[in-house]
Design a protein around this motif. Sequence first.
Motif, PDB file in Angstrom:
ATOM      1  N   GLY A   1       1.049  -1.127  -0.030  1.00 23.00           N
ATOM      2  CA  GLY A   1      -0.158   0.072   0.099  1.00 23.00           C
ATOM      3  C   GLY A   1       0.854   1.325   0.178  1.00 23.00           C
ATOM      4  O   GLY A   1       2.083   1.135   0.059  1.00 23.00           O
ATOM      5  N   VAL A   2      -0.033   2.417  -0.140  1.00 20.01           N
ATOM      6  CA  VAL A   2       0.986   3.525  -0.321  1.00 20.01           C
ATOM      7  C   VAL A   2       0.307   4.714   0.713  1.00 20.01           C
ATOM      8  O   VAL A   2       0.922   5.640   1.185  1.00 20.01           O
ATOM      9  CB  VAL A   2       1.440   4.124  -1.652  1.00 20.01           C
TER      10      VAL A   2
ATOM     11  N   THR B   1      -4.805 -10.636 -10.192  1.00 16.12           N
ATOM     12  CA  THR B   1      -5.334 -10.859 -11.467  1.00 16.12           C
ATOM     13  C   THR B   1      -6.966 -10.849 -11.297  1.00 16.12           C
ATOM     14  O   THR B   1      -7.564  -9.976 -12.086  1.00 16.12           O
ATOM     15  CB  THR B   1      -5.244 -12.341 -11.539  1.00 16.12           C
ATOM     16  N   LYS B   2      -7.562 -11.072 -10.422  1.00 12.87           N
ATOM     17  CA  LYS B   2      -8.922 -11.057 -10.305  1.00 12.87           C
ATOM     18  C   LYS B   2      -9.340  -9.493 -10.111  1.00 12.87           C
ATOM     19  O   LYS B   2     -10.182  -8.888 -10.720  1.00 12.87           O
ATOM     20  CB  LYS B   2      -9.374 -11.608  -8.906  1.00 12.87           C
ATOM     21  N   ALA B   3      -8.402  -8.864  -9.275  1.00  7.35           N
ATOM     22  CA  ALA B   3      -8.718  -7.387  -9.107  1.00  7.35           C
ATOM     23  C   ALA B   3      -8.468  -6.649 -10.427  1.00  7.35           C
ATOM     24  O   ALA B   3      -9.536  -5.537 -10.691  1.00  7.35           O
ATOM     25  CB  ALA B   3      -7.991  -6.666  -7.995  1.00  7.35           C
ATOM     26  N   GLY B   4      -7.492  -6.749 -11.219  1.00  5.33           N
ATOM     27  CA  GLY B   4      -7.121  -6.129 -12.280  1.00  5.33           C
ATOM     28  C   GLY B   4      -8.223  -6.444 -13.481  1.00  5.33           C
ATOM     29  O   GLY B   4      -8.844  -5.519 -14.074  1.00  5.33           O
ATOM     30  N   LYS B   5      -8.797  -7.806 -13.613  1.00  9.61           N
ATOM     31  CA  LYS B   5      -9.828  -8.128 -14.541  1.00  9.61           C
ATOM     32  C   LYS B   5     -11.018  -7.026 -14.142  1.00  9.61           C
ATOM     33  O   LYS B   5     -11.702  -6.656 -15.197  1.00  9.61           O
ATOM     34  CB  LYS B   5     -10.369  -9.652 -14.409  1.00  9.61           C
TER      35      LYS B   5
ATOM     36  N   SER C   1      -8.398  -6.094   0.922  1.00  8.28           N
ATOM     37  CA  SER C   1      -9.800  -6.259   0.541  1.00  8.28           C
ATOM     38  C   SER C   1      -9.583  -6.083  -1.019  1.00  8.28           C
ATOM     39  O   SER C   1      -8.614  -5.425  -1.460  1.00  8.28           O
ATOM     40  CB  SER C   1     -10.724  -5.139   1.335  1.00  8.28           C
ATOM     41  N   ASP C   2     -10.818  -6.190  -1.621  1.00  7.01           N
ATOM     42  CA  ASP C   2     -11.029  -5.764  -2.950  1.00  7.01           C
ATOM     43  C   ASP C   2     -10.763  -4.173  -3.215  1.00  7.01           C
ATOM     44  O   ASP C   2     -10.162  -3.848  -4.124  1.00  7.01           O
ATOM     45  CB  ASP C   2     -12.341  -6.350  -3.585  1.00  7.01           C
ATOM     46  N   SER C   3     -11.341  -3.328  -2.306  1.00  8.64           N
ATOM     47  CA  SER C   3     -11.080  -2.069  -2.205  1.00  8.64           C
ATOM     48  C   SER C   3      -9.842  -1.823  -2.270  1.00  8.64           C
ATOM     49  O   SER C   3      -9.510  -0.621  -2.784  1.00  8.64           O
ATOM     50  CB  SER C   3     -12.171  -1.341  -1.345  1.00  8.64           C
ATOM     51  N   LEU C   4      -8.965  -2.254  -1.234  1.00  9.48           N
ATOM     52  CA  LEU C   4      -7.670  -1.987  -1.335  1.00  9.48           C
ATOM     53  C   LEU C   4      -7.036  -2.204  -2.354  1.00  9.48           C
ATOM     54  O   LEU C   4      -6.208  -1.365  -3.140  1.00  9.48           O
ATOM     55  CB  LEU C   4      -6.818  -2.515  -0.195  1.00  9.48           C
ATOM     56  N   LEU C   5      -7.042  -3.201  -3.085  1.00  9.66           N
ATOM     57  CA  LEU C   5      -6.295  -3.931  -4.210  1.00  9.66           C
ATOM     58  C   LEU C   5      -6.652  -2.879  -5.552  1.00  9.66           C
ATOM     59  O   LEU C   5      -6.174  -2.373  -6.147  1.00  9.66           O
ATOM     60  CB  LEU C   5      -6.650  -5.271  -4.639  1.00  9.66           C
TER      61      LEU C   5
ATOM     62  N   LEU D   1      -4.912   0.375  -4.724  1.00 19.17           N
ATOM     63  CA  LEU D   1      -3.551   0.375  -5.167  1.00 19.17           C
ATOM     64  C   LEU D   1      -3.265   0.119  -6.555  1.00 19.17           C
ATOM     65  O   LEU D   1      -2.406   0.863  -7.305  1.00 19.17           O
ATOM     66  CB  LEU D   1      -2.965  -0.889  -4.484  1.00 19.17           C
ATOM     67  N   LEU D   2      -4.234  -0.471  -7.501  1.00 18.06           N
ATOM     68  CA  LEU D   2      -4.187  -0.745  -8.809  1.00 18.06           C
ATOM     69  C   LEU D   2      -4.341   0.577  -9.531  1.00 18.06           C
ATOM     70  O   LEU D   2      -3.656   0.809 -10.340  1.00 18.06           O
ATOM     71  CB  LEU D   2      -5.014  -1.758  -9.395  1.00 18.06           C
ATOM     72  N   ASN D   3      -5.492   1.303  -9.216  1.00 18.31           N
ATOM     73  CA  ASN D   3      -5.534   2.674  -9.597  1.00 18.31           C
ATOM     74  C   ASN D   3      -4.621   3.686  -9.558  1.00 18.31           C
ATOM     75  O   ASN D   3      -4.451   4.401 -10.362  1.00 18.31           O
ATOM     76  CB  ASN D   3      -6.855   3.207  -9.071  1.00 18.31           C
ATOM     77  N   PHE D   4      -4.027   3.437  -8.330  1.00 19.46           N
ATOM     78  CA  PHE D   4      -2.729   4.428  -7.948  1.00 19.46           C
ATOM     79  C   PHE D   4      -1.561   4.095  -9.065  1.00 19.46           C
ATOM     80  O   PHE D   4      -1.148   4.844  -9.666  1.00 19.46           O
ATOM     81  CB  PHE D   4      -2.329   3.866  -6.463  1.00 19.46           C
ATOM     82  N   ALA D   5      -1.446   2.657  -9.190  1.00 19.87           N
ATOM     83  CA  ALA D   5      -0.373   2.132  -9.947  1.00 19.87           C
ATOM     84  C   ALA D   5      -0.776   2.907 -11.468  1.00 19.87           C
ATOM     85  O   ALA D   5       0.139   3.227 -12.362  1.00 19.87           O
ATOM     86  CB  ALA D   5      -0.344   0.763 -10.044  1.00 19.87           C
ATOM     87  N   ILE D   6      -1.871   2.765 -11.835  1.00 21.99           N
ATOM     88  CA  ILE D   6      -2.397   3.151 -13.260  1.00 21.99           C
ATOM     89  C   ILE D   6      -2.321   4.537 -13.315  1.00 21.99           C
ATOM     90  O   ILE D   6      -1.716   5.091 -14.434  1.00 21.99           O
ATOM     91  CB  ILE D   6      -3.966   2.761 -13.459  1.00 21.99           C
ATOM     92  N   GLU D   7      -2.551   5.315 -12.406  1.00 19.40           N
ATOM     93  CA  GLU D   7      -2.218   6.854 -12.323  1.00 19.40           C
ATOM     94  C   GLU D   7      -0.844   7.450 -12.634  1.00 19.40           C
ATOM     95  O   GLU D   7      -0.613   8.299 -13.461  1.00 19.40           O
ATOM     96  CB  GLU D   7      -2.565   7.438 -11.049  1.00 19.40           C
ATOM     97  N   PHE D   8       0.095   6.526 -11.982  1.00 19.11           N
ATOM     98  CA  PHE D   8       1.376   6.768 -12.417  1.00 19.11           C
ATOM     99  C   PHE D   8       2.277   5.966 -13.206  1.00 19.11           C
ATOM    100  O   PHE D   8       3.389   5.895 -13.020  1.00 19.11           O
ATOM    101  CB  PHE D   8       2.366   6.663 -10.944  1.00 19.11           C
TER     102      PHE D   8
END
Length: 512
Positions: free
Chosen positions: A331-332, A425-429, A470-474, A477-484
């Motif tokens: 997390g960040v 993988t699941k959260a990314g999908k 949780s799904d919401s944390l993933l 975090l994924l959205n954060f990674a996408i942003e940057f």
Amino acid sequence: MMLSLDVRLQRPLLLSRCICIFWLESNSKMAHLLSTSFSVKISSSNRPRGQTLNQVRAVLPNSFTIKTSKSHFKRLVSKGDRARKSCVVLATAVPVSKEVSANPRYGSDGSPSDSSKPQRVMVIGGDGYCGWATALHLSNKGYEVAIVDSLVRRLMDHQLGLDSLTPISSIHNRLRCWKAITGKTIELYIGDVCDFEFLSDTFNSFEPDAVVHFGEQRSAPYSMIDRSRAVFTQKNNVIGTLNVLFAIKEFREQCHLVKLGTMGEYGTPNIDIEEGYITITHNGRTDTLPYPKQASSFYHLSKVHDSNNIAFTCKAWGIRATDLNQGVVYGVKTDETSMHEQLCNRLDYDGVFGTALNRFCVQAAVGHPLTVYGKGGQTRGYLDIRDTVQCVELAIANPANPGEFRVFNQFTEQFSVNELAALVTKAGKKLGLDVQTISVPNPRVEAEEHYYNAKHTKLIELGLKPHLLSDSLLDSLLNFAIEFKDRVDTKQIMPSVSWKKIGVKPQTMSAN
Ligand code: NAD
Ligand code: USQ
């Protein structure tokens, strides 16, 4: 202002002694990384990304140039308002030991005597990933906080051509921003805790009630690059911690040491892992002993040595210490680092400093297959960075007794690498990402399928309210990674350090 320092001087007389210490220490301890002629620009802005080791030529300097502004130098030791502390870090006065009873913050039983007074907490390594989030959290909660950091981690990134996914501000800008937003001052001491004179001055200046020690070289792969990085890691970590113990004994006997250890000290035994100690009956006799340690990198071994030194000094000198055997952090965002972009924390995703779940989220965001090492059954304890800051606060608020070496296993859930990859993988999908996984030949020497069941109840008993993965944390975090994701250097993703290939020859790590 252009400034030249001659590092051959035994004791540079000028300016901030702290930066001299930092560079001299860096020069002597990190000769593997520096070069005979070396030019460094320090500015409040971020360095250009993707710089290779070759670009930052690495030979031991005879002299180097620092270009900076006068005001930046003034801020190298950023002080609070208390007049009595002005310039203390620059002073070399021999400190006087204080009697336990002379400390107004502790009663005769060792407990804080004036609960209304904010405790003074020194956060060593406070410019790093866990330390920055913790320093802000404690400051927000009313503790008086000082950050002590050599900034060596920023130097390592620079030298290896690595960068945080997130742009991180200079420590000075971070602290200015914090003050502007909250009105709270965090004091700053820039220097190396392996330098005892610096540490003594810092202790006598700040007079901590608690020291949270994050200030170590914390990457297992970094410690396995070559001999000199292995030596640097163990010297930096073991001597730094030893100095902190001596500083407490000499200047702040009642100060509570909260030391960041690691779950990796235990290794992966085929029995349950206890919190620090195990009761054993052998040949009819029973004793409670330190839990056996089986660390699996020179970094993890440095933590074992630290733990032994701390345990010994608790016994011998009555030091009060809590060893937080932390699992892998992910997390960040924390409440405080989210307040402003200049407070943003670092997020490492590269093959040297990046840790499993953070890496997987960044890999998913840029369409890189998730890098599962070997069979992927490697199981570890994990926790959200929001729980790191909570755990440290709980440890400080409930100090160990004098002479007690207390050990907490600091993680909230355990996962295998395969389980993490499946979750990402699941959260990314769900976000429309096409997430693939590859099995990478394992660069490490570690069990890939093993029993793992580690206790972690003591922090819960103290009141930890875990943020479980949780799904919401993933998702966040994924959205954060996408942003940057435009900042990701995909060449840094695959692992480049092999446990088996480590040798005496200095390895050049560069982004090609
Ligand atoms: P980090 O590299 O982000 O931060 C460490 C900080 O310590 C850096 O700012 C560095 O400049 C400073 N430092 C290093 N040596 C120093 C010295 N001799 N003097 C002064 N400052 C020094 O690391 P992190 O991820 O924040 O980890 C912090 C601590 O937590 C480490 O001790 C690590 O072993 C432990 N830990 C981290 C994790 C994790 O997943 N990140 C997990 C378990 C334990
Ligand atoms: N792993 C992969 N793929 C990757 C990265 C890691 O399969 O891309 C595997 C590793 O082989 C290992 C596990 O994931 O089995 C964890 O590796 P990691 O890099 O996430 O964590 P580690 O090297 O153990 O170190 C990190 C921190 C360190 C801390 C430690 C806690 O860098 O400071 O001490 O986590 S613990 O793991 O509990 O010892």
